[in-house]
Design a protein around this motif. Structure first.
Motif, mmCIF file in Angstrom:
data_model
loop_
_atom_site.group_PDB
_atom_site.id
_atom_site.type_symbol
_atom_site.label_atom_id
_atom_site.label_comp_id
_atom_site.label_asym_id
_atom_site.label_seq_id
_atom_site.Cartn_x
_atom_site.Cartn_y
_atom_site.Cartn_z
ATOM 1 N N GLN A 192 0.834 -1.203 0.000
ATOM 2 C CA GLN A 192 0.000 0.000 0.000
ATOM 3 C C GLN A 192 0.865 1.248 0.000
ATOM 4 O OE1 GLN A 192 -3.529 -0.062 -0.395
ATOM 5 N NE2 GLN A 192 -2.873 1.985 -1.015
ATOM 6 N N THR A 238 -4.064 1.750 -6.783
ATOM 7 C CA THR A 238 -4.803 2.093 -5.578
ATOM 8 C C THR A 238 -5.774 3.222 -5.865
ATOM 9 O OG1 THR A 238 -4.611 2.669 -3.231
ATOM 10 C CG2 THR A 238 -3.109 3.798 -4.745
ATOM 11 N N ARG A 260 -11.377 4.283 -1.882
ATOM 12 C CA ARG A 260 -10.268 3.783 -1.078
ATOM 13 C C ARG A 260 -10.787 3.034 0.147
ATOM 14 N NH1 ARG A 260 -4.893 4.977 -0.518
ATOM 15 N NH2 ARG A 260 -4.040 3.816 1.239
ATOM 16 N N HIS A 292 -13.518 1.320 0.300
ATOM 17 C CA HIS A 292 -13.945 0.008 -0.203
ATOM 18 C C HIS A 292 -12.732 -0.883 -0.466
ATOM 19 C CE1 HIS A 292 -18.143 1.003 -0.408
ATOM 20 N NE2 HIS A 292 -17.923 2.034 -1.220
ATOM 21 N N GLN A 293 -11.687 -0.293 -1.043
ATOM 22 C CA GLN A 293 -10.468 -1.054 -1.313
ATOM 23 C C GLN A 293 -9.834 -1.538 -0.010
ATOM 24 O OE1 GLN A 293 -7.386 0.693 -3.947
ATOM 25 N NE2 GLN A 293 -5.962 0.201 -2.298
ATOM 26 N N ASP A 294 -9.738 -0.646 0.971
ATOM 27 C CA ASP A 294 -9.154 -1.024 2.260
ATOM 28 C C ASP A 294 -9.983 -2.113 2.931
ATOM 29 O OD1 ASP A 294 -7.116 0.811 1.875
ATOM 30 O OD2 ASP A 294 -7.962 2.313 3.253
ATOM 31 N N THR A 354 -9.031 -5.301 1.282
ATOM 32 C CA THR A 354 -7.689 -5.702 1.706
ATOM 33 C C THR A 354 -7.720 -6.314 3.103
ATOM 34 O OG1 THR A 354 -6.653 -3.989 0.339
ATOM 35 C CG2 THR A 354 -5.339 -4.866 2.162
ATOM 36 N N MET A 361 -11.693 -4.741 -7.598
ATOM 37 C CA MET A 361 -12.278 -3.447 -7.303
ATOM 38 C C MET A 361 -12.859 -2.781 -8.555
ATOM 39 S SD MET A 361 -11.780 -3.791 -4.152
ATOM 40 C CE MET A 361 -12.794 -2.392 -3.758
ATOM 41 N N SER A 381 -5.511 -3.438 -8.517
ATOM 42 C CA SER A 381 -5.172 -2.728 -7.288
ATOM 43 C C SER A 381 -4.573 -3.713 -6.281
ATOM 44 C CB SER A 381 -6.398 -2.016 -6.704
ATOM 45 O OG SER A 381 -7.400 -2.946 -6.367
#
Length: 196
Positions: A65, A75, A83, A85-87, A90, A145, A150
């Motif tokens: 990251q 990212t 972000r 949603h991405q986190d 993850t 994503m 990502s």
């Protein structure tokens, strides 16, 4: 130039793959966990470590990251709903896939033999299969994503690869085909073919 500490048969591969995707040059120092070389960069001996100038960073996902943020690729921007949603993805992958694989590894070869509980492995395999099915159901596009690769894509693919090597049941055809498409990326191949 970056320096990646760790074996390609470890989570260091994630970091190397990230650097290949970013087109960033790096030196690879192949070494195993708890080795004297690894302890030069992380007193615990855990790998990977990333050397960036005077900084030594640890934990593969934190490093990935960091690199994505630093180079503005792979990212969503910090402070955006995308972000978040991405986190969330993850962190879900760390909890529901990576942690399960790590627990299986600890009870297979990491812990001293007297501390291993081999009987736990079938339940870990079942839990991983449940998580893999959830991930497959969530996959709706070329990447986790959306339309762009990502950090979670690299993490999930590495976990799926790890599960194969650990003798877990294969993921379903949809997720398996997706993981193969990720492994077919030139950046993955470049990182995976490094020695060590």
């Amino acid at each position: 130039m970056y320096k990646v500490i760790g074996s390609t048969k470890s989570r260091a591969l994630r970091v190397m793959w990230m650097l290949e995707e970013l087109g960033q040059p790096y030196e690879h120092v192949a070494c195993g966990p708890r080795s004297d070389e690894a302890k030069k960069y992380n007193p615990s001996g855990k790998i990977p470590a990333l050397v960036d100038g005077d900084e030594i960073l640890t934990d593969s996902v934190a490093i990935m990251q960091y690199l994505a943020d630093k180079h503005g690729k792979l990212t969503a921007p910090a402070g955006t709903p995308a972000r978040a949603h991405q986190d969330a993805m993850t962190l879900w992958l760390i909890d529901e896939m990576d942690a399960i694989l790590w627990a299986a590894a600890k009870h297979s070869f990491v812990f001293p033999e007297e501390h291993r509980v081999p009987e736990i492995k079938p339940s870990l395999k079942a839990e991983f299969a449940r998580s893999a099915k959830i991930l497959s159901d969530r996959l709706d596009g070329p990447f986790l994503m959306g339309d762009e690769i990502s950090v979670p894509d690299l993490l999930a693919t590495h976990c799926i690869n790890w599960s194969i090597g650990a003798g877990f049941d294969r993921v379903d055809d949809k997720l398996g085909a997706w993981a193969k498409s990720m492994r077919d990326r030139p950046a993955f191949k470049a990182a995976a073919t490094k020695e060590g």
